[in-house]
Design a protein around this motif. Structure first.
Motif, PDB file in Angstrom:
ATOM      1  N   SER A 144       0.825  -1.204   0.000  1.00 57.03           N
ATOM      2  CA  SER A 144       0.000   0.000   0.000  1.00 57.03           C
ATOM      3  C   SER A 144       0.865   1.263   0.000  1.00 57.03           C
ATOM      4  O   SER A 144       2.041   1.239   0.377  1.00 57.03           O
ATOM      5  CB  SER A 144      -0.911   0.015   1.231  1.00 57.03           C
ATOM      6  OG  SER A 144      -0.148   0.153   2.411  1.00 57.03           O
ATOM      7  N   GLU A 168      -1.889  -9.468  -2.373  1.00 58.61           N
ATOM      8  CA  GLU A 168      -2.539  -8.476  -3.240  1.00 58.61           C
ATOM      9  C   GLU A 168      -3.925  -8.108  -2.698  1.00 58.61           C
ATOM     10  O   GLU A 168      -4.303  -6.932  -2.664  1.00 58.61           O
ATOM     11  CB  GLU A 168      -2.652  -9.026  -4.663  1.00 58.61           C
ATOM     12  CG  GLU A 168      -1.330  -9.146  -5.410  1.00 58.61           C
ATOM     13  CD  GLU A 168      -0.479 -10.330  -4.927  1.00 58.61           C
ATOM     14  OE1 GLU A 168       0.740 -10.323  -5.193  1.00 58.61           O
ATOM     15  OE2 GLU A 168      -1.039 -11.257  -4.286  1.00 58.61           O
ATOM     16  N   ASP A 188      -5.228  -4.456  -1.224  1.00 64.79           N
ATOM     17  CA  ASP A 188      -6.410  -3.812  -1.783  1.00 64.79           C
ATOM     18  C   ASP A 188      -7.452  -3.542  -0.702  1.00 64.79           C
ATOM     19  O   ASP A 188      -8.052  -2.459  -0.654  1.00 64.79           O
ATOM     20  CB  ASP A 188      -7.018  -4.685  -2.875  1.00 64.79           C
ATOM     21  CG  ASP A 188      -8.158  -3.987  -3.590  1.00 64.79           C
ATOM     22  OD1 ASP A 188      -7.894  -3.194  -4.502  1.00 64.79           O
ATOM     23  OD2 ASP A 188      -9.330  -4.225  -3.210  1.00 64.79           O
ATOM     24  N   ARG A 215      -6.447  -0.672   1.429  1.00 64.44           N
ATOM     25  CA  ARG A 215      -6.687   0.585   0.707  1.00 64.44           C
ATOM     26  C   ARG A 215      -8.166   0.969   0.773  1.00 64.44           C
ATOM     27  O   ARG A 215      -8.505   2.145   0.935  1.00 64.44           O
ATOM     28  CB  ARG A 215      -6.238   0.446  -0.746  1.00 64.44           C
ATOM     29  CG  ARG A 215      -4.722   0.510  -0.924  1.00 64.44           C
ATOM     30  CD  ARG A 215      -4.333   0.255  -2.360  1.00 64.44           C
ATOM     31  NE  ARG A 215      -2.898   0.447  -2.551  1.00 64.44           N
ATOM     32  CZ  ARG A 215      -2.176  -0.164  -3.475  1.00 64.44           C
ATOM     33  NH1 ARG A 215      -2.742  -1.024  -4.301  1.00 64.44           N
ATOM     34  NH2 ARG A 215      -0.872   0.078  -3.592  1.00 64.44           N
ATOM     35  N   GLN A 216      -9.055  -0.018   0.641  1.00 66.79           N
ATOM     36  CA  GLN A 216     -10.484   0.279   0.738  1.00 66.79           C
ATOM     37  C   GLN A 216     -10.843   0.804   2.122  1.00 66.79           C
ATOM     38  O   GLN A 216     -11.641   1.735   2.258  1.00 66.79           O
ATOM     39  CB  GLN A 216     -11.302  -0.974   0.419  1.00 66.79           C
ATOM     40  CG  GLN A 216     -11.244  -1.401  -1.043  1.00 66.79           C
ATOM     41  CD  GLN A 216     -12.213  -2.537  -1.335  1.00 66.79           C
ATOM     42  OE1 GLN A 216     -13.383  -2.481  -0.968  1.00 66.79           O
ATOM     43  NE2 GLN A 216     -11.732  -3.576  -2.005  1.00 66.79           N
ATOM     44  N   PRO A 276     -11.513  -7.641  -4.246  1.00 69.61           N
ATOM     45  CA  PRO A 276     -10.195  -7.134  -4.661  1.00 69.61           C
ATOM     46  C   PRO A 276      -9.719  -7.640  -6.020  1.00 69.61           C
ATOM     47  O   PRO A 276      -8.793  -7.063  -6.586  1.00 69.61           O
ATOM     48  CB  PRO A 276      -9.260  -7.622  -3.540  1.00 69.61           C
ATOM     49  CG  PRO A 276      -9.972  -8.767  -2.917  1.00 69.61           C
ATOM     50  CD  PRO A 276     -11.424  -8.461  -3.019  1.00 69.61           C
TER      51      PRO A 276
END
Length: 315
Positions: free
Chosen positions: A35, A155, A159, A162-163, A291
């Motif tokens: 991230s 991965e 993701d 980040r959300q 994701p």
């Protein structure tokens, strides 16, 4: 967690397409398994070199520049897998959604290395040992029940983090609070460590931004069932915010204050109330974007039996 560190080695050349972007953003695109916030931490720690120099995260990326990263990260989990029953709501190659029961600790800690959700996950999916915190990207308190998402790949983990940071993950809770609330509202009050009792959180000046939205789900004679939506995710956020507005969560041993038994409650119903020795808080709904597929997904979990019995006793 083991607490040990391992070194991650990354290197590459800034593509011309990223030239002119802010450097931390460009690096996050070059190394999508990590991230932007994590890369910022690495830059601040001096673990990122660009053309042999230590950059600042606000520097501008230059096409063709050579990037070398040697970062120290927490080693993959060495916690022991344990055959602890899990209620799996959803599962695929990228993520798991778990309905956590009350009483189950999320992460192992000093003096509490076994019998946790992490131990259960490592038994259910041994590949999670390769991920930080066995893939858990957000937590629920020990005595809070409900939905929790777990990433199955690095991965997916990046993701989902980040959300969460972008506040696009929908998290709704059912909370039974003391007192009758007439209408919904929002609590916007910063949360940090209690200035005296460092084991507790509190609304404090200079704390981290914390925003909690709530609406009335059901009114009881002396209590209110709320549906609460988190905009931020601070430690004990709902519990602290509801206590702050003088409607603490029923049964909360830390923020709930002295037990209040309503007048006229039958002996049987009093016994149910006195026997409920945890916060009446349940993560009832979870929404996120998958994701990998980009699909908008959502799940719901009914309140556990002890919560439902408490609600019935107080009606």
């Amino acid at each position: 967690m083991s607490g040990e560190l391992e070194v991650i080695h990354l290197q590459g050349e800034v593509p011309e397409a990223l030239s002119g972007q802010r450097l931390d953003a460009a690096l996050a695109r070059m190394f999508p398994s990590y991230s932007r916030s994590r890369i910022q931490q690495w830059m601040e720690a001096g673990w990122v070199r660009v053309d042999g120099e230590t950059p600042r995260r606000r520097d501008t990326a230059l096409g063709g520049a050579r990037v070398v990263i040697e970062a120290r990260v927490e080693a993959a989990s060495e916690d022991r897998a344990e055959d602890i029953p899990l209620e799996v709501i959803y599962e695929d190659d990228s993520l798991l959604v778990i309905n956590k029961p009350p009483g189950l600790v999320t992460h192992p800690a000093a003096g509490n290395r076994e019998g946790t959700l992490v131990n259960a996950l490592l038994h259910h999916a041994p590949d999670l040992a390769a991920l930080p915190r066995a893939g858990i990207v957000h937590r629920l308190d020990k005595e809070t029940s409900g939905l929790l998402v777990v990433a199955r790949t690095l991965e997916a983990h990046t993701d989902l983090v980040r959300q969460l940071q972008a506040r696009t993950v929908g998290r709704e809770y059912l909370a039974l609070v003391q007192g009758v609330i007439v209408a919904g509202g929002t609590v916007d009050a910063p949360i940090g460590r209690h200035p005296v009792d460092r084991k507790r959180m509190a609304v404090v000046a200079g704390g981290k931004e914390a925003i909690t939205h709530y609406r009335v789900e059901a009114r009881l004679p002396h209590h209110t069932l709320l549906r609460v939506r988190l905009e931020t995710g601070r430690t004990h956020q709902i519990r602290v915010h509801m206590a702050h507005v003088h409607h603490p969560i029923v049964g909360d041993p830390v923020y709930g204050g002295r037990l209040k038994v309503p007048a006229g409650l039958s002996e049987a119903d009093q016994a149910v109330l006195r026997g409920f020795r945890r916060q009446a808080l349940h993560a009832a709904r979870l929404e996120l974007v998958h994701p990998v597929t980009g699909e908008e997904m959502g799940w719901e979990a009914p309140m556990p039996a002890d919560f439902a019995a408490l609600l019935e006793a107080l009606c």
